[in-house]
Design a protein around this motif. Structure first.
Motif, PDB file in Angstrom:
ATOM      1  N   GLY A  64      -2.304   6.419  -1.062  1.00  0.00           N
ATOM      2  CA  GLY A  64      -1.653   6.561   0.822  1.00  0.00           C
ATOM      3  C   GLY A  64      -3.911   6.924   0.405  1.00  0.00           C
ATOM      4  N   LEU A  65      -4.560   6.175   0.200  1.00  0.00           N
ATOM      5  CA  LEU A  65      -5.989   6.550  -0.036  1.00  0.00           C
ATOM      6  C   LEU A  65      -6.849   5.432   0.599  1.00  0.00           C
ATOM      7  N   ILE A  66      -6.216   4.426   0.223  1.00  0.00           N
ATOM      8  CA  ILE A  66      -6.234   3.034   1.125  1.00  0.00           C
ATOM      9  C   ILE A  66      -5.174   2.142   1.780  1.00  0.00           C
ATOM     10  N   ASP A  67      -4.720   1.663   2.901  1.00  0.00           N
ATOM     11  CA  ASP A  67      -4.485   0.593   3.008  1.00  0.00           C
ATOM     12  C   ASP A  67      -3.913  -0.629   2.141  1.00  0.00           C
ATOM     13  N   THR A  68      -4.670  -1.241   1.698  1.00  0.00           N
ATOM     14  CA  THR A  68      -4.719  -2.402   1.248  1.00  0.00           C
ATOM     15  C   THR A  68      -6.165  -2.863   0.337  1.00  0.00           C
ATOM     16  N   VAL A  69      -5.532  -3.168  -1.045  1.00  0.00           N
ATOM     17  CA  VAL A  69      -6.399  -4.189  -1.887  1.00  0.00           C
ATOM     18  C   VAL A  69      -7.203  -5.397  -1.585  1.00  0.00           C
ATOM     19  N   GLU A  70      -7.911  -5.150  -1.141  1.00  0.00           N
ATOM     20  CA  GLU A  70      -9.408  -6.089  -1.222  1.00  0.00           C
ATOM     21  C   GLU A  70      -9.140  -7.269  -2.196  1.00  0.00           C
ATOM     22  N   PRO A  71     -10.081  -8.487  -2.413  1.00  0.00           N
ATOM     23  CA  PRO A  71      -9.934  -9.043  -3.977  1.00  0.00           C
ATOM     24  C   PRO A  71     -11.449  -8.658  -4.415  1.00  0.00           C
ATOM     25  N   VAL A  72     -11.322  -7.981  -5.140  1.00  0.00           N
ATOM     26  CA  VAL A  72     -12.435  -8.275  -6.444  1.00  0.00           C
ATOM     27  C   VAL A  72     -14.010  -8.040  -5.546  1.00  0.00           C
ATOM     28  N   ALA A  73     -13.880  -9.852  -5.278  1.00  0.00           N
ATOM     29  CA  ALA A  73     -15.211  -9.966  -4.928  1.00  0.00           C
ATOM     30  C   ALA A  73     -15.672  -9.816  -3.140  1.00  0.00           C
ATOM     31  N   THR A  74     -14.299  -9.095  -2.969  1.00  0.00           N
ATOM     32  CA  THR A  74     -14.939  -7.747  -1.572  1.00  0.00           C
ATOM     33  C   THR A  74     -15.738  -6.596  -1.857  1.00  0.00           C
ATOM     34  N   TYR A  75     -14.929  -5.749  -2.403  1.00  0.00           N
ATOM     35  CA  TYR A  75     -15.379  -4.680  -3.166  1.00  0.00           C
ATOM     36  C   TYR A  75     -16.813  -4.968  -4.598  1.00  0.00           C
ATOM     37  N   ALA A  76     -17.556  -5.363  -5.457  1.00  0.00           N
ATOM     38  CA  ALA A  76     -17.852  -5.547  -5.921  1.00  0.00           C
ATOM     39  C   ALA A  76     -18.285  -8.025  -6.802  1.00  0.00           C
ATOM     40  N   PRO A  77     -19.103  -8.232  -5.632  1.00  0.00           N
ATOM     41  CA  PRO A  77     -19.017  -9.225  -5.673  1.00  0.00           C
ATOM     42  C   PRO A  77     -20.376 -10.109  -6.864  1.00  0.00           C
ATOM     43  N   VAL A  78     -20.489 -11.045  -7.485  1.00  0.00           N
ATOM     44  CA  VAL A  78     -20.897 -11.094  -8.510  1.00  0.00           C
ATOM     45  C   VAL A  78     -22.708 -11.703  -8.088  1.00  0.00           C
ATOM     46  N   LEU A  79     -23.728 -11.128  -8.863  1.00  0.00           N
ATOM     47  CA  LEU A  79     -24.972 -11.539  -7.572  1.00  0.00           C
ATOM     48  C   LEU A  79     -25.019 -12.793  -8.215  1.00  0.00           C
ATOM     49  N   PRO A  80     -25.820 -13.823  -7.109  1.00  0.00           N
ATOM     50  CA  PRO A  80     -26.348 -14.956  -7.507  1.00  0.00           C
ATOM     51  C   PRO A  80     -27.230 -15.853  -8.195  1.00  0.00           C
TER      52      PRO A  80
END
Length: 313
Positions: A297-313
């Motif tokens: 119950g700490l977050i409502d939705t699990v976002e795609p990994v790229a939302t949290y940790a995108p790969v640097l271009p």
């Protein structure tokens, strides 16, 4: 030939007198006061690894440990040292933050009790008191660990001891503490004449997570300074691992007040915890931990990994 030689010499002289290209500035807000957890950053600055990558990095210890991510989100700095669990909470709040690198790639937090106390196993926590500093995530950690021993959160009494975890435990005010750093509190307890025992969350149902990460604003993901920052930190990490004693000397020369037994022992206990490849990302780890945060119950939705940790271009 003589003229060419003179011309070449003149060009070389002009280049030698030309001002060196100014290093790109970068402000890094630490998560806490400077301590051995920050060894790669301190060494990168003091040994010139940042400078070698064209960076002029300022390391800033926060007056309020909860402030750095918000300050970065508000554009007051480019980088903050933060925690993987906190990243999910920041995204939930709508802060434009992302992880772009890892400092400490294993959990450091633990549940700690006294070796000569009543808690010999997690099952012994039934009917006992547990001290904590920050509600929320620590509740989720403890609840999961208790469940692994067949207990419920209601089987223990939680006591807020603020950040005085070790003192509260040594003084007998609580039977155990959750959120203690295994690389610090165990030594701190020993220096008080007691022996501590640690129970590790990742061995009792909690998914493995990165303790300390580097976060920045979403709009800085393409900033070339970030890749150079991680390259310098990687160079410094390898130096610390290859030359721990020399690196310790550099560390305490820059921070003489930390030259004591507690920090010296913490230095040794922390070395193996540093990410050898700060830019590397384990997407599965971030997905699993997002599921854990949602489950509790700490977050409502699990976002795609790229939302949290995108790969640097």
């Amino acid at each position: 030939m003589f003229v060419k030689t003179i011309a070449a010499a003149g060009l070389a002289l002009a280049l030698s007198l030309a001002p060196a290209a100014a290093a790109d500035k970068l402000t890094v807000l630490l998560d806490w006061y400077v301590n051995p957890d920050h060894a790669p950053l301190v060494i990168a600055k003091e040994k010139g690894f940042f400078a070698a990558h064209g960076l002029d990095v300022e390391l800033v210890a926060p007056a309020d440990p909860s402030a750095p991510p918000r300050l970065v989100a508000a554009g007051q700095a480019e980088v903050a040292v933060s925690y993987q669990p906190n990243l999910y909470l920041s995204v939930k709040e709508g802060l434009p933050l992302v992880r772009f690198g890892t400092l400490v790639s294993t959990p450091l937090t633990a549940l700690v009790a006294l070796k000569d106390g009543p808690v010999k196993s997690l099952a012994d926590l039934k009917g006992k008191t547990v001290g904590f500093s920050v509600a929320g995530f620590e509740d989720a950690l403890l609840g999961t660990m208790l469940a692994s021993a067949g207990l419920k959160p209601s089987d223990v009494t939680m006591v807020n001891v603020n950040f005085a975890l070790s003192p509260a435990l040594v003084a007998g005010k609580v039977d155990a503490v959750i959120g203690a750093y295994r690389n610090f509190e165990l030594t701190q307890i020993k220096l008080e004449g007691k022996e501590g025992v640690a129970f590790f969350p990742e061995e009792h149902g909690v998914p493995v997570f990165d303790e300390l990460i580097y976060v920045t604003r979403k709009d800085l993901v393409a900033d070339p300074r970030l890749k150079r920052f991680l390259a310098a930190v990687e160079d410094a990490t390898i130096y610390v691992l290859n030359h721990p004693d020399e690196a310790w000397g550099v560390f305490v020369k820059a921070n003489p007040k930390l030259d004591d037994e507690l920090n010296r022992t913490a230095w040794t206990d922390t070395l193996r915890r540093f990410s050898h490849a700060p830019a590397a990302l384990d997407a599965g780890r971030y997905t699993r931990f997002g599921d854990f945060m949602k489950q509790h119950g700490l977050i409502d939705t699990v976002e795609p990994v790229a939302t949290y940790a995108p790969v640097l271009p």
